[in-house]
Design an enzyme around this catalytic site. Structure first.
Site, short mmCIF file in Angstrom:
data_model
loop_
_atom_site.label_atom_id
_atom_site.label_comp_id
_atom_site.label_asym_id
_atom_site.label_seq_id
_atom_site.Cartn_x
_atom_site.Cartn_y
_atom_site.Cartn_z
CD GLU A 242 -2.44 -7.33 3.13
OE1 GLU A 242 -2.02 -6.19 2.82
OE2 GLU A 242 -3.08 -7.55 4.16
N GLY B 154 0.51 -4.93 0.92
CA GLY B 154 -0.71 -4.93 0.12
C GLY B 154 -0.53 -5.61 -1.23
CB ALA C 141 -0.86 -0.01 1.25
CD GLU D 203 1.70 -5.51 5.74
OE1 GLU D 203 2.50 -6.45 5.98
OE2 GLU D 203 0.98 -5.46 4.74
N1 COA Z 1 4.61 3.06 -0.62
C1 COA Z 1 5.02 4.22 -1.16
N2 COA Z 1 6.13 4.34 -1.90
C2 COA Z 1 6.86 3.25 -2.09
C3 COA Z 1 6.49 1.99 -1.57
C4 COA Z 1 5.31 1.93 -0.80
N3 COA Z 1 4.86 0.79 -0.27
N4 COA Z 1 7.43 1.07 -1.93
C5 COA Z 1 8.34 1.74 -2.67
N5 COA Z 1 7.99 3.05 -2.77
C6 COA Z 1 8.70 4.11 -3.49
C7 COA Z 1 9.93 4.60 -2.71
O1 COA Z 1 9.56 5.54 -1.72
C8 COA Z 1 10.75 5.19 -3.83
O2 COA Z 1 10.19 6.44 -4.17
P1 COA Z 1 11.16 7.74 -4.36
O3 COA Z 1 12.08 7.36 -5.50
O4 COA Z 1 10.20 8.85 -4.71
O5 COA Z 1 11.90 7.91 -3.08
C9 COA Z 1 10.47 4.26 -5.00
O6 COA Z 1 9.24 3.60 -4.69
C10 COA Z 1 11.53 3.21 -5.22
O7 COA Z 1 11.70 2.50 -4.00
P2 COA Z 1 13.12 2.31 -3.27
O8 COA Z 1 12.87 2.06 -1.82
O9 COA Z 1 14.03 3.45 -3.60
O10 COA Z 1 13.65 0.98 -4.00
P3 COA Z 1 14.68 -0.09 -3.42
O11 COA Z 1 15.06 -0.95 -4.56
O12 COA Z 1 15.77 0.59 -2.66
O13 COA Z 1 13.83 -0.95 -2.35
C11 COA Z 1 11.88 -2.12 -1.54
C12 COA Z 1 12.75 -1.73 -2.77
C13 COA Z 1 10.64 -2.85 -2.09
C14 COA Z 1 12.67 -3.08 -0.63
C15 COA Z 1 11.50 -0.86 -0.77
O14 COA Z 1 10.96 0.07 -1.68
C16 COA Z 1 10.49 -1.07 0.32
O15 COA Z 1 10.83 -1.59 1.38
N6 COA Z 1 9.21 -0.66 0.11
C17 COA Z 1 8.18 -0.70 1.11
C18 COA Z 1 7.68 -2.08 1.31
C19 COA Z 1 6.63 -2.11 2.38
O16 COA Z 1 6.90 -1.87 3.54
N7 COA Z 1 5.42 -2.44 1.97
C20 COA Z 1 4.31 -2.59 2.88
C21 COA Z 1 3.52 -1.33 2.92
S1 COA Z 1 2.13 -1.55 4.00
#
Ligand code: COA
Length: 258
Positions: A115, A112, A66, A135
């Protein structure tokens, strides 16, 4: 209909929905959830569509969760509302759709995103995919059905472990646990899903819809799944597809379902 965050492609009987926010790793914001709901609702009314495949754009993410930026300032009431609305509009909606929905998990499927994949009728992942419910690292629990669907797919102990540790698992591990049906090379993911969709499309869509309702009934505490099966089985006898399927068998030919 045109959308800002998803691409909808109809190719004969097969429908592709691609979540298209690659700069945000296809994270599900409110608008995307609403667009997905509208797309699924429209497709259900389209009699030509027999199978839907949902995937993420580009090769890094299916859906990375999400959209955290949208709810970081929410209070409890807004949090509950986010969860309830999302479940109704999208996750429960997909699970109960009468058209089969396959999740083609092409990269990160987190929170999400996993999910969403779990709400689909089944899942195929590419070998670069990473799946998890992170989460608790945000001080949250899964709110789009994850605490309910993950134990059904992988068992209670593994679900507890995945949610408590927030670990990401590989496609091969996910296949071993029963979370995905296949782990496939990324280049092969879509052709493989197309093959599955083709097989499904040759079968009776009214019978498949009845099977979805019956299988889902076994996970619904409010109904007796065996009673649902008896009723759905009986209703199949009233359909044109039943006449065509049995007649074709007796005439030693392939059925031609409408
Ligand atoms: N919500 C909002 N933005 C998100 C996102 C999320 N769930 N997941 C990734 N993004 C965005 C990042 O903020 C980043 O945006 P920016 O370039 O404007 O800063 C962009 O997507 C790329 O992500 P980034 O974190 O730079 O890539 P990465 O390769 O370093 O890491 C992940 C990849 C998937 C490990 C990491 O993005 C992450 O942990 N995301 C969140 C996962 C999460 O907690 N999901 C559950 C949400 S309830």
């Amino acid at each position: 209909m045109s959308y800002n965050n998803i691409i909808v492609d109809i190719d004969d009987y097969l429908e592709f929905i691609t979540i298209d926010r690659p700069k945000k790793l296809n994270a599900l914001n409110k608008e995307t959830i609403a667009e997905l709901h509208n797309a699924f609702r429209d497709l259900e009314e389209n009699e030509n569509v027999k199978v839907i495949v949902i995937t993420g754009s580009e090769d890094k993410a299916f859906v990375a969760g999400a959209d955290i930026s949208e709810f970081s300032h929410f209070d409890g009431e807004k949090g509950s509302q986010l969860s309830r609305e999302g479940q109704e509009l999208l996750f429960d909606y997909i699970e109960n759709l009468s058209i089969p929905v396959i999740a083609a998990i092409n990269g990160f499927a987190l929170g999400g995103g996993l999910e969403l994949a779990m709400a689909c009728h089944f899942r195929v992942a590419s070998t670069n995919a990473k799946m998890g419910l992170p989460e608790v690292t945000l001080g949250l629990i899964p709110g789009y059905g994850g605490t309910q669907r993950l134990p059904l797919l992988v068992g209670k102990g593994k679900a507890m472990e995945m949610i408590m540790t927030a670990n990401m698992i590989t496609a091969e591990e996910a296949q071993r646990y029963g979370l995905v049906n296949y782990a496939i090379d990324q280049n092969e993911l879509i052709p493989f899903c197309e093959e599955l969709a083709f097989k499904i499309s040759n079968n009776s869509s009214t019978a498949i819809a009845a099977a979805i309702r019956s299988i889902n009934a076994s996970y619904n505490n409010q109904v007796n799944g065996f009673d649902t099966e008896i009723s759905e089985f009986g209703k199949c006898f009233e359909t044109d597809d039943f006449v065509e399927g049995t007649t074709a068998f007796l005439e030693k030919r392939k059925p031609n379902f409408e």
